[in-house]
Scaffold this motif. Structure first.
Motif, short mmCIF file in Angstrom:
data_model
loop_
_atom_site.label_atom_id
_atom_site.label_comp_id
_atom_site.label_asym_id
_atom_site.label_seq_id
_atom_site.Cartn_x
_atom_site.Cartn_y
_atom_site.Cartn_z
N LEU A 63 0.69 -1.05 -0.08
CA LEU A 63 0.08 0.14 -0.19
C LEU A 63 0.85 1.18 -0.02
O LEU A 63 0.68 2.12 -0.66
CB LEU A 63 -0.99 -0.12 1.20
CG LEU A 63 -1.72 1.21 1.29
CD1 LEU A 63 -2.71 1.59 0.23
CD2 LEU A 63 -2.62 1.19 2.84
N GLY A 64 1.78 1.31 0.97
CA GLY A 64 2.93 2.63 1.06
C GLY A 64 3.49 2.70 -0.31
O GLY A 64 3.54 3.68 -0.96
N GLY A 65 3.88 1.54 -1.08
CA GLY A 65 4.81 1.66 -2.26
C GLY A 65 4.01 2.17 -3.36
O GLY A 65 4.06 2.80 -4.16
N ALA A 66 2.64 1.38 -3.71
CA ALA A 66 1.93 1.76 -4.51
C ALA A 66 1.22 3.02 -4.60
O ALA A 66 1.06 3.82 -5.54
CB ALA A 66 0.68 0.62 -4.59
N GLY A 67 1.00 3.49 -3.29
CA GLY A 67 0.61 5.05 -2.99
C GLY A 67 1.58 5.73 -3.57
O GLY A 67 1.10 6.96 -3.87
N LEU A 68 2.85 5.78 -3.06
CA LEU A 68 3.89 6.55 -3.39
C LEU A 68 4.10 6.82 -4.88
O LEU A 68 4.31 7.80 -5.52
CB LEU A 68 5.15 6.03 -2.78
CG LEU A 68 6.52 7.09 -2.55
CD1 LEU A 68 6.18 8.30 -1.82
CD2 LEU A 68 7.66 6.26 -2.27
N LEU A 69 3.96 5.67 -5.53
CA LEU A 69 4.11 5.49 -7.11
C LEU A 69 2.90 6.25 -7.67
O LEU A 69 3.26 7.21 -8.71
CB LEU A 69 3.85 4.24 -7.62
CG LEU A 69 4.10 4.05 -9.26
CD1 LEU A 69 5.32 4.76 -9.96
CD2 LEU A 69 3.80 2.50 -9.50
N ALA A 70 1.68 6.35 -7.15
CA ALA A 70 0.54 6.94 -7.54
C ALA A 70 0.40 8.56 -7.59
O ALA A 70 0.13 8.98 -8.37
CB ALA A 70 -0.79 6.01 -7.38
N ALA A 71 0.80 8.77 -6.15
CA ALA A 71 0.33 10.15 -5.78
C ALA A 71 1.68 10.86 -5.84
O ALA A 71 1.53 12.09 -5.76
CB ALA A 71 0.04 9.92 -4.33
N PHE A 72 2.85 10.37 -5.49
CA PHE A 72 4.13 11.30 -5.67
C PHE A 72 5.01 10.49 -6.67
O PHE A 72 6.19 10.15 -5.96
CB PHE A 72 4.66 11.50 -4.37
CG PHE A 72 3.63 11.97 -3.24
CD1 PHE A 72 3.46 13.38 -3.20
CD2 PHE A 72 2.86 11.25 -2.30
CE1 PHE A 72 2.56 13.81 -2.42
CE2 PHE A 72 2.11 11.85 -1.53
CZ PHE A 72 1.88 13.34 -1.31
N PRO A 73 4.80 10.53 -7.93
CA PRO A 73 5.86 9.71 -8.78
C PRO A 73 7.20 10.20 -8.78
O PRO A 73 8.29 9.25 -8.80
CB PRO A 73 5.25 9.75 -10.04
CG PRO A 73 4.14 10.64 -9.87
CD PRO A 73 3.66 11.04 -8.71
N PRO A 74 7.49 11.51 -8.69
CA PRO A 74 8.93 11.90 -8.57
C PRO A 74 9.72 11.35 -7.43
O PRO A 74 10.89 10.79 -7.47
CB PRO A 74 8.97 13.32 -8.59
CG PRO A 74 7.45 13.66 -9.18
CD PRO A 74 6.64 12.56 -9.03
#
Length: 333
Positions: A63-74
């Motif tokens: 959840l943390g990793g996928a959320g980071l990719l989706a919400a804060f890609p840089p």
């Protein structure tokens, strides 16, 4: 609503990572402490205490990793590039640990799998701590691109946070054993908890003293006026939790030591979040300049709102079903 979306996603990702730290932290702690078991029967008890719930903990990491990719890609791109080596080693150790956990219960000679489970737990924990230390120390990002080298994460502060997390997860594991074990193993778990509490107090003091010297912004946030007044409850709560944990161990309480240990992690986590605020990847990427388009964040938030209650429910239900003491005969066979 649009301007609040990055803050909401920052909270969601922070919550996911925090849940992983708490729930997989004591499992990793059990793995490290299993080296100290007096015999295979005690080691069976230690591993059976987490067998029903350990493999669901990675849900929060995903959840943390996928959320980071989706919400804060840089942030996702720069962080994985900067921390490629420790994170790759962590993932390999997670796989190694998982295979060892499953195969140990079927093996006739358990010594090799015991070592794999113990070593994997240490490596995973240390790599997580090193990555956290490198993130707090700062990652050189310009125009959303990482400009550093493969070993820029390597520093005395990062190594120290790696060791600190090893002590912290081991404390969670020891206090978990206080709840789940009986007899001589529980008695030794009380002793391990006291020793590890002393180590955690030392490491928390070192981190607290070191962080303000990493960046002037950190020092200003903690020691500038009037911040020093507003943030005074953080160290005060930390001292109160340490004192409460020490007293609960002396009184041989069952549940309180684990709850106090969770509280220490919560306060430490909050302290680091306060230090780097409003950055999500210090010193250049903030919650707002690293955010994905509002349409993306809004669309994904709808799905998460529907999914998150189910994750919370089955996590809580699994802990409720497998509550109580554990013996060597309960668990995998």
């Amino acid at each position: 609503m649009v301007e609040w979306l990055p803050l909401i996603w920052f909270g969601i990702i922070g919550f996911g990572v925090f849940m992983y730290v708490l729930l997989d932290g004591f499992v990793l702690g059990i793995g490290m402490l299993s080296r100290l078991a007096a015999n295979e029967e005690e080691r069976d008890i230690m591993m059976n205490s987490v067998a029903p719930i350990w493999d669901g903990n990675e849900t929060w990491l995903v959840l943390g990793g996928a959320g980071l990719l989706a919400a804060f890609p840089p942030v996702y791109s720069a962080m994985l590039t900067a921390l490629y080596l420790p994170l790759s080693l962590m993932l390999m150790a997670l796989i190694f640990r998982g295979v060892a956990f499953e195969f140990r219960f079927k093996a006739r000679d358990k010594r090799g799998w015991n070592f794999a489970f113990q070593a994997g737990s240490v490596v995973v924990t240390f790599c997580q701590g090193v990555s956290l230390g490198a993130l707090v120390a700062g990652i050189n990002v310009v125009d959303n691109q990482y400009l550093g080298g493969a070993f820029d994460w390597f520093s005395p502060f990062a190594l120290m946070t790696g060791l600190a997390l090893v002590a912290g997860y081991a404390l969670l594991g020891a206090t978990w054993l206080v709840i789940k074990a009986e007899g001589p193993l529980q008695t030794r778990a009380y002793g391990w908890s006291r020793t590890l509490l002393a180590a955690v107090v030392v490491f928390m003091a070192l981190v607290s003293l070191w962080v303000p010297f990493l960046d002037d912004a950190y020092a200003q946030r903690w020691f500038g006026w009037p911040n020093i007044v507003w943030l005074l409850p953080v160290p005060a709560i930390t001292l109160a939790l340490c004192a409460g944990l020490y007293r609960s161990l002396g009184r041989r309480a069952t549940f309180k030591p684990f709850l106090y240990s969770l509280g220490l992690f919560a306060v430490g986590y909050a302290g680091l979040a306060i230090s780097i605020w409003p950055h999500i990847l210090p010193p250049h990427l903030t919650i707002w300049n690293a955010a994905s388009p509002p349409a993306t964040q809004g669309f994904l938030l709808v799905g998460l709102v529907a999914l998150l209650p189910f994750i919370l429910f089955y996590t809580a239900y699994s802990y409720w079903v497998f509550r109580g003491k554990v013996t060597a005969s309960t668990g995998y066979h």
